[in-house]
Enzyme design. Sequence first.
Site, PDB file in Angstrom:
ATOM      1  CD  GLU A 309      64.551 -83.331  19.263  1.00 53.65           C
ATOM      2  OE1 GLU A 309      65.467 -84.291  19.670  1.00 53.65           O
ATOM      3  OE2 GLU A 309      64.967 -82.556  18.607  1.00 53.65           O
ATOM      4  CG  ASP A 381      70.707 -79.764  17.824  1.00 53.21           C
ATOM      5  OD1 ASP A 381      71.120 -80.056  18.847  1.00 53.21           O
ATOM      6  OD2 ASP A 381      69.502 -80.304  17.535  1.00 53.21           O
ATOM      7  CD  GLU A 409      72.491 -82.961  14.450  1.00 50.79           C
ATOM      8  OE1 GLU A 409      72.989 -83.021  15.673  1.00 50.79           O
ATOM      9  OE2 GLU A 409      70.852 -82.174  14.409  1.00 50.79           O
TER      10      GLU A 409
HETATM   11  C1  GCU Z   1      69.131 -82.542  17.646  1.00 45.75           C
HETATM   12  C2  GCU Z   1      69.443 -84.140  16.312  1.00 45.75           C
HETATM   13  C3  GCU Z   1      68.112 -85.057  16.290  1.00 45.75           C
HETATM   14  C4  GCU Z   1      69.154 -85.575  18.070  1.00 45.75           C
HETATM   15  C5  GCU Z   1      68.676 -84.956  19.541  1.00 45.75           C
HETATM   16  C6  GCU Z   1      68.967 -84.803  20.932  1.00 45.75           C
HETATM   17  O1  GCU Z   1      67.693 -82.460  17.632  1.00 45.75           O
HETATM   18  O2  GCU Z   1      69.166 -83.353  15.603  1.00 45.75           O
HETATM   19  O3  GCU Z   1      69.027 -86.412  15.848  1.00 45.75           O
HETATM   20  O4  GCU Z   1      67.862 -86.836  18.369  1.00 45.75           O
HETATM   21  O5  GCU Z   1      69.725 -83.312  18.759  1.00 45.75           O
HETATM   22  O6  GCU Z   1      70.245 -84.725  21.047  1.00 45.75           O
HETATM   23  O7  GCU Z   1      68.752 -85.712  21.274  1.00 45.75           O
END
Ligand code: GCU
Length: 694
Positions: A309, A381, A409
Site C-alpha cells: 500500500e 483484510d 474497522e
Molecule cells: C487495511 C486498512 C489500512 C491499513 C492496512 C494495513 O487496508 O484499511 O488502513 O493500513 O490494512 O493493515 O496495513
Amino acid sequence: MASERYDSCWLRYEASIDDERLESYRRRCLHVYASDGAPELGVVREELRRGLEGVFGREPHLWHHPPRSADGFLAVGLPDEMRPITESVDVEFVRSLDDDGYLIRAVEWEESDCLVLTAPTDTGLVYGTFHLLRLLATGEPIDDLEIVEEPANAERIVNHWDNPFRGLVERGYAGQSIFDWERLPQLDERYADYARLLASVGLNGLCVNNVNTKIPGREGANEVVSQQAGWQLLESANLEKVAALAALFRRYGVRLYLSVNYASPMLIGGLDTADPLEPAVEEWWAEKVAEVYDLIPDFGGFVVKADSEGQTGPYDYGRDHAEGANVIGRAFEPYDGRVWWRAFVYSDHEDRAVQAYETFEPLDGAFDDNVTLQIKNGPIDFQQREPVSTLFGAMPETALGCELQITQEYTGQGVHACYLVPQWKEILEFDTHAPVEGSRVADLLADTPGQGIAGVGVVGDDPNWTGHYLAQANLYGFGRLCWDPDLESETITDEWVALTFGTDPEVRETVSRILLDSWQAAIDYHTGGIGLIHMMYNGETALENHYDPSPEEWPEYTGVSEDGIGVDRSSSGSDYAGQYREPLASRYDSPETCPEELLLFFHHLPWEYELADGTTVIQRLYDGCFDGVERVRVLRQRWRSLEGRIDERRYRHVAERFDEHAHQAVRWRDTLCAFFYEYSEIPDEAGRIPIEEC
Ligand code: GCU
C-alpha cells in the site's frame, strides 16, 4: 483510575460481595505484606491499595514485615524473599515458571489464614496481583485458592495505528491518539492508567505508531502533513520521547515497539539508498538500534510494513522479503528485541488472497531468528468473517505472529456493538492440519519466544477509551485470549461484564448474551452469512471508509454477475483453496463440502444453487440479511431491559448507539438485498423486498 476525565473500564473494583465472602477476604487480604524495591513492586503496592480499598471500602494495611497482630494476611514477593512464602511454596518450582508466570495459594502460616502470591520475576507479581484483584472484585471464593499461571504466548502486543504529532488514528473510532507527542517526554497520568489496563489482562507489548509511517503521495504537501509521518519517531530527538513512555510502561511489564519506515536509512540517515544488501545500510540500522537500546534497554522491536500500500520495501531494490527483514534483524542480534515483519503484501494480483502465501511460503527458513512474520488472521483484510490465512502452518521454520484487529474497522467501528472474542476463538482454534490433524493456530504460536499475537489497537482519547463502552470488552478479551487461548468465550465475557457492570446476575447474563450474539448479527446484515466479502465505501465522500454499504464497488471482491455471486478460489479459479493442507484443500475446493459460512469466499455459485437444506443461494442471502436486522433488534431490546439496573450515563450511551446500530443494519440489509435483486432478478420468496422501512 482517575477521574472525571475518563472511564475506569474493568478496573472499577466496585464489588458488592456478601458478608461471609467479605469476611474471608478480610481475613486473608486486609493486611498485606508486600516486598519493596523494584519499580514494578511499587505498581503492585499501588494496585493492591487501590483494589483492596475498593473491595473493603477502606484502605488495606501494607506492611514491610509479617503483620503479627492480624488474623491472617496476603504475602506478595519473590519466592525466596520472605518467610511466609519460602515456607509455603516450592521455591525451585516457582523459579522454574515462565518469567511472566505466578503462583497464588491459600495457606496456613503460623496458625493464620494467609494467601501467598509469588512469581519468578517482578513482572509476574504484577500479573498475579491483577489476577487476585479480579477474583476479589467479582466475589470469587479464595479460601482454597491454588493458582499457577503462565502465558501461552510469549508476545502479547497491541499495535496502535496512531499518526504521531497530529494525533489522528488510522481506523480508530475513539477520538485522537492518547499519545501526545508534542508534550512528551512530559507524561500524562492517563498513560499509567492505560498501562494498568494492558497489564491487568496480561499484555506485554505496545507499538505506539501506525504501520503506515509515511502517507503515500502526500509528502511535502504542507508542513502539517509531513509532521504526521511516524517515521520521524526514529529520529534521535524523538527517541527521548519514546524513552519516557517506555520507562513508564516498563513498570507494568509492557515493552515498547515502534513502526519504522523501510526507507529510514534515507529519510533519517541521509543515505541515498535503503538497499538491504548495501553495507552502509546495514551499518546504519545497527547504529540506530544501538542508539535505541542505549535509551530503552528493554525495547521490544520494530514493526515493518514493507512493499505494501505505497510503503517502500526490499522490492524497490530487487531484494526479497527475507533479505529485506534480515538486515534489520541483524541489528537486533545483540539485544532482546526483534523485527515484526508484516505479511500484508498485495499488489495488482488478480486475487489478492493468494499473494501473501506466494510471497512468503517459499521463504520459510530464510528469515533470521529475530524476525517474526506478522500474519493477518485472514487472507483479505479483517472482514466480518474470513477463512484463516494459509500461511499458518505453511512456515514451520519461521517465527510467526498472528495479527488480529481489536478496532472494528469492518464490523461497525465505534457505532455497532460487535464483540470479537468468538471470532478470535474460531481463528485460534482453527486446525491447520500442519503437520498433522490437531495443529491449531493457537498451538503453532504458543510457547515459543518471539511468537504470539498482535492486535490492532482500539484505544483513543475518548473518555470511554474505545468509542463504544461495549468495545472495551474487545480489548479485555484480546488480552485474556493472548494469555490463554483456551479460555472459553463465555468465561472471558462473564469476567468482563462482572468487572465492568457489577455482579447483579441479571445484568451479568443479559450483557453477556448481547456480546456473545453480536458477531453473528454483524456477519448476517453485512454479508448475508455465507462468506461474501466486500470492501466498504462511502459514495458521497468517495472514502474507503470500510463502514458504509457499497456492494457495487470493487466487484472483484463479491464476484457478482448476472449468473451468480462469489469468487472462485477453488482449483478452477485462483486456487487459494489449494494452499491449505489436506483435507482442508479438498474440503474448501468443492461447494458440496465447503462450510456454508465460507461458501461464497471460495466459490462463484449460480443464484439458484441449492444449499444443503434446499434453500437457494439468493434466498439464503435475503434471509441472512433479514436475520441480521432481527438479531440487532433483539440485542437492542436486551440492552433496553437493563434501564435502571446500570448507571444512567453508560446506559444512555449504549442505548443511543444501539438505535443507530439498528438503523445501520436496516440500511445494510436494504442495500444488499437491492443489489442481489438487481443482478439475480429473483425476488425474495417472502415478499419482503422492496423494503420501505428504515
Ligand atoms: C487495511 C486498512 C489500512 C491499513 C492496512 C494495513 O487496508 O484499511 O488502513 O493500513 O490494512 O493493515 O496495513
